[in-house]
Every structure is written in structure tokens, then in C-alpha cells.
Design an enzyme around this catalytic site. Sequence first.
Site, PDB file in Angstrom:
ATOM      1  N   ASP A 129       0.718  -1.094   0.025  1.00 20.30           N
ATOM      2  CA  ASP A 129       0.064  -0.028   0.144  1.00 20.30           C
ATOM      3  C   ASP A 129       0.930   1.124  -0.015  1.00 20.30           C
ATOM      4  O   ASP A 129       1.117   1.699  -1.171  1.00 20.30           O
ATOM      5  CB  ASP A 129      -0.999  -0.069   1.355  1.00 20.30           C
ATOM      6  CG  ASP A 129      -2.068   1.078   1.114  1.00 20.30           C
ATOM      7  OD1 ASP A 129      -1.780   1.954   0.275  1.00 20.30           O
ATOM      8  OD2 ASP A 129      -3.021   1.027   1.853  1.00 20.30           O
ATOM      9  N   ARG A 131       3.993   1.235   1.285  1.00 17.44           N
ATOM     10  CA  ARG A 131       5.193   0.636   1.365  1.00 17.44           C
ATOM     11  C   ARG A 131       6.043   0.834   2.759  1.00 17.44           C
ATOM     12  O   ARG A 131       7.358   0.552   2.773  1.00 17.44           O
ATOM     13  CB  ARG A 131       6.042   1.170  -0.115  1.00 17.44           C
ATOM     14  CG  ARG A 131       7.241   0.286  -0.429  1.00 17.44           C
ATOM     15  CD  ARG A 131       7.880   0.552  -1.586  1.00 17.44           C
ATOM     16  NE  ARG A 131       6.869  -0.311  -2.698  1.00 17.44           N
ATOM     17  CZ  ARG A 131       7.030   0.105  -4.016  1.00 17.44           C
ATOM     18  NH1 ARG A 131       8.164   0.776  -4.439  1.00 17.44           N
ATOM     19  NH2 ARG A 131       6.087  -0.566  -5.040  1.00 17.44           N
TER      20      ARG A 131
END
Length: 223
Positions: A129, A131
Site C-alpha cells: 500500500d 510501502r
Amino acid sequence: FALTRHHRALQEMVIEGSSPMPKRDSLLHEGKRFLSYNQIHKTVASLADAIREYKPDCMVAIGGGGFIPARMLRTYVKIPILTVSLELYDDKTNTRKDKPVKIQWFDSVSGVGERIDGKRVLVVDEVDDSRTTLQYCVEEIMRDHTPSDIGVMVLHNKEKTKNGVLPPSVSYFAGESFPDVWCVYPWDATDIDEHERKAKLCSQGLAPAEGGSFSSPVIIASP
């Protein structure tokens, strides 16, 4: 395919994977994308050949979303699964923390951490998402241990601006890439029958028209 070691800033090499979903576009349901166990298993299977070629010695599953995908992957790639648990969101307050917090990690007493030292390690999570969690996990492993190589595998990569950054040396595998939408995974369901019904509507493109469309699954490698 052979993973290239030529890392280009802000670039990713995208390679089509075997699609576990119908070729027609899938739609959202209630503004979300519901995913079934069947779809997830097939997504993991579509990554198996690439992971075998990467030749990891062990997996590090990030809890809780990475646990089930890691176990599914072990059906195809027979390597040990180590587990960590990181918390980026507070479930009680439904707020995001400034950075991930370790809930569970490797200890030095049992020797679990030694399974990583000098080994090829594959970090597994369900979705990339922001990261942020992936970056934190990778950097903590690289800082506290000495893996010979490290890769990341996720079921789904959201096409969005990332807050986190993975080191250029990290090999990256994603089963499917799609727009930034709310994914609902079966292990979060309180009513699995209702969840599977909604996942089927999404996969067959029969959901109400308020949703968006998705491209076919891909494998992304950005070592």
C-alpha cells in the site's frame, strides 16, 4: 524469467503473469474489492515459478496479512517460514502510527535469527500500500542480520505514490497491480459465506456500477 540487477530510479520492469482472474475487468462491490481464498491461492501460484527462480532460503511473513500467503507459497516453494508482526495502524483508535512498531521479531536466544544470516530471504505480505511497512521490515532485517540477498513478495501492489522506498538491491514480486482501492481479504471476514459471495461478484464483473475496473494480474520485478 531472469531478474535483472540494473536498477532504474522510479522504474519497474513489468512482466505479465498467468492470470488467476477472469480476463474481463473486475468491478468493486460497495466501493471495495473483495478477494476470495481461491483467487489468492491462484495469485500465489502465478508467482511460484518466479520465486523458485529467485531461490530464497527462507521466508519472513509479516503478520497478520503475510501469514496465509506465505503458507500458500510454501506449497510450491519448500522453504522455512519465519514470522514477524508489525503494527502501523492502531486498531483501537483506527489511527496510523508515525512508523511501524515491532510486536514480534526474531530473538537471538533460540537461534531463529541465524536462519537469516548469510541467506537469501523473501519477505511476504499481502499488499503493498504505502510501502512503509515493507521498507521498515527490509531495513530492520538488513541492519540486524546479514542476509546474502533479500526480496519482497506481495499479492497486490496498489498503483499509488509510495511513502516508503525499498533499497535498489531488493528483488520485488507482485501478483497483481491495480488502482488504489480498499481491498477486503477473506481472513478479515466475520461472515465468510457473505464475503465469498461479494468476492464472486467482483471477480465476475457483476458488481454494481459504482466500482472501477482492474487490469489483468502481473508480476513486477524491480531488483
